[in-house]
Design an enzyme around this catalytic site. Structure first.
Site, PDB file in Angstrom:
ATOM      1  N   GLY A   1       0.921  -1.268   0.094  1.00  0.00           N
ATOM      2  CA  GLY A   1      -0.127  -0.075   0.089  1.00  0.00           C
ATOM      3  C   GLY A   1       0.631   1.285  -0.180  1.00  0.00           C
TER       4      GLY A   1
ATOM      5  N   ASP B   1      -0.283   2.492   8.603  1.00  0.00           N
ATOM      6  CA  ASP B   1      -1.012   1.511   9.775  1.00  0.00           C
ATOM      7  C   ASP B   1      -0.265   1.637  11.284  1.00  0.00           C
ATOM      8  OD1 ASP B   1      -3.100   0.514   8.129  1.00  0.00           O
ATOM      9  OD2 ASP B   1      -1.843  -0.918   7.337  1.00  0.00           O
TER      10      ASP B   1
ATOM     11  N   ASP C   1       2.098  -0.267  11.897  1.00  0.00           N
ATOM     12  CA  ASP C   1       2.110  -1.583  12.990  1.00  0.00           C
ATOM     13  C   ASP C   1       3.517  -2.321  12.666  1.00  0.00           C
ATOM     14  OD1 ASP C   1       1.987  -1.928  10.098  1.00  0.00           O
ATOM     15  OD2 ASP C   1       0.403  -3.309  10.099  1.00  0.00           O
TER      16      ASP C   1
ATOM     17  N   THR D   1       4.022   2.774   5.746  1.00  0.00           N
ATOM     18  CA  THR D   1       2.835   2.344   5.812  1.00  0.00           C
ATOM     19  C   THR D   1       1.962   3.196   6.809  1.00  0.00           C
ATOM     20  OG1 THR D   1       1.301   0.468   6.808  1.00  0.00           O
ATOM     21  CG2 THR D   1       3.591   0.590   7.597  1.00  0.00           C
TER      22      THR D   1
ATOM     23  N   ASP E   1       5.004  -4.838   6.292  1.00  0.00           N
ATOM     24  CA  ASP E   1       5.704  -5.865   6.746  1.00  0.00           C
ATOM     25  C   ASP E   1       5.512  -7.031   5.721  1.00  0.00           C
ATOM     26  OD1 ASP E   1       2.893  -6.357   6.499  1.00  0.00           O
ATOM     27  OD2 ASP E   1       2.532  -7.054   8.606  1.00  0.00           O
TER      28      ASP E   1
ATOM     29  N   ARG F   1      -5.845  -1.853   9.364  1.00  0.00           N
ATOM     30  CA  ARG F   1      -5.699  -3.246   9.075  1.00  0.00           C
ATOM     31  C   ARG F   1      -6.151  -3.977  10.566  1.00  0.00           C
ATOM     32  NH1 ARG F   1      -0.833  -5.822   6.263  1.00  0.00           N
ATOM     33  NH2 ARG F   1       0.369  -4.974   7.961  1.00  0.00           N
TER      34      ARG F   1
ATOM     35  N   ARG G   1       0.978  -5.508  -5.601  1.00  0.00           N
ATOM     36  CA  ARG G   1       1.167  -6.597  -4.618  1.00  0.00           C
ATOM     37  C   ARG G   1       1.447  -7.687  -5.649  1.00  0.00           C
ATOM     38  NH1 ARG G   1      -0.544  -4.731   0.368  1.00  0.00           N
ATOM     39  NH2 ARG G   1      -1.968  -2.902   0.069  1.00  0.00           N
TER      40      ARG G   1
END
Length: 319
Positions: free
Chosen positions: A11, A127, A129, A125, A103, A171, A72
């Site tokens: 992303g 996120d 995360d 990212t 990741d 996510r 992707r």
């Protein structure tokens, strides 16, 4: 080391272009040839290499998305795909590669490193995360996008005396929801790291209404579940009228904040430095405002925890 390459994968995130710019210009400053790989791992397999110059990354530090494009790649997940990618890197005499992504991108980078290609990962990212870094490129911009939306939604929520649920990305993590909820003054923040209790949420809403509160903003991390479903549950239990806004991919785009531009610039330059030092399979991160690096394998095996004290603070300040 003479030739390095850079790609963005997974992303997109605001600030990726600033990181690309830093890799290219830091590399050229160190007398390296820098190649951009278009469309992430797909372009690596399909031999989409471009020789980049200083001017190639002019006027991109403030732009969202990624100049190198992204994708992707299912083929890269296969051994045959990775061997094809490695063959293309060898064909262009690439001595090291910088991978900017999350990741999934790092999992691919680690596999390349095991095949003998020096790789450094830069966490890009929204996120946030990725463990071993306080912030990932794009997170700050995404949070500010959510806050801007909350500010606008509150005006309408107040005018119509509504309970308004705002679903945000992330996510399976609640970092965007928590930080945006706290900064945006949301009455409730629902994140996957903490079990949701709708009875408590409804009790809080009714308590606010009794003291004259005209609106309630509930920020819902997508990892909790559908905000539409949660809104129906709240209506059926309480009889309150709700509205839902799903922000979706507008959180990925837009001009990166100053924080993300600086972070991306520092991380991109550090990635080049690590390659020149002979390092591989390392991820760049930031802790206490200092740039650091850790083993990608260790990062992939770990999980970034939510700040529960911040979550509790959001609850306290929204009474």
């Amino acid at each position: 080391m003479n030739n390095i390459a850079v790609l963005t994968s997974g992303g997109d995130a605001p600030g990726m272009n600033a990181a690309i710019r830093a890799v290219v210009r830091s590399g050229i400053y160190q007398d390296l040839n820098v190649f951009g790989i278009m469309q992430g791992y797909t372009g690596l397999i399909e031999d989409k290499f471009q020789h980049l110059k200083v001017s190639s990354v002019a006027d991109i530090i403030h732009r969202g998305g990624t100049k190198l494009l992204t994708s992707r790649s299912e083929e890269f997940r296969t051994e045959a795909g990775r061997k094809k990618a490695l063959a293309n890197l060898r064909k262009h005499n690439i001595d090291g590669i910088v991978v900017i992504g999350g990741d999934g991108s790092f999992a691919g980078a680690s596999k390349l490193a095991k095949l003998g290609m020096p790789v450094i990962g830069v966490p890009g990212t929204i996120d946030n995360d990725i463990p071993f870094t306080e912030a990932t490129i794009g997170f700050d911009t995404a949070v500010n996008t959510v806050i801007d939306a909350i500010n606008k939604i509150r005006d309408t929520a107040t005018s119509h005396q509504r309970v308004w649920l705002v679903e945000v990305m992330g996510r399976s993590s609640g970092h965007i929801a928590l930080e945006a909820g706290l900064a945006g003054g949301a009455e409730t923040v629902l994140i996957p790291e903490v079990p949701k209790d709708l009875e408590t949420v409804i009790s809080k809403i009714k308590k606010g209404r009794r003291r004259g509160k005209l609106h309630n903003i509930i920020v819902v991390a997508e990892g909790v579940g559908s905000a539409m479903d949660i809104s129906k549950d709240i209506e059926s239990i309480s009889g309150l009228q709700t509205k839902v806004t799903i922000l979706g991919h507008i959180q990925r785009g837009g001009t990166p904040t100053a924080f993300d531009r600086v972070l991306a610039s520092r991380m991109g330059a550090e990635a080049v430095k690590l390659l020149l030092e002979g390092k591989s399979n390392r991820m760049v991160g930031i802790a206490n405002r200092a740039i650091q690096n850790v083993d990608i394998t260790e990062a992939l095996a770990s999980k970034k925890e939510i700040d529960l004290e911040m979550y509790q603070l959001a609850g306290v300040l929204s009474i």
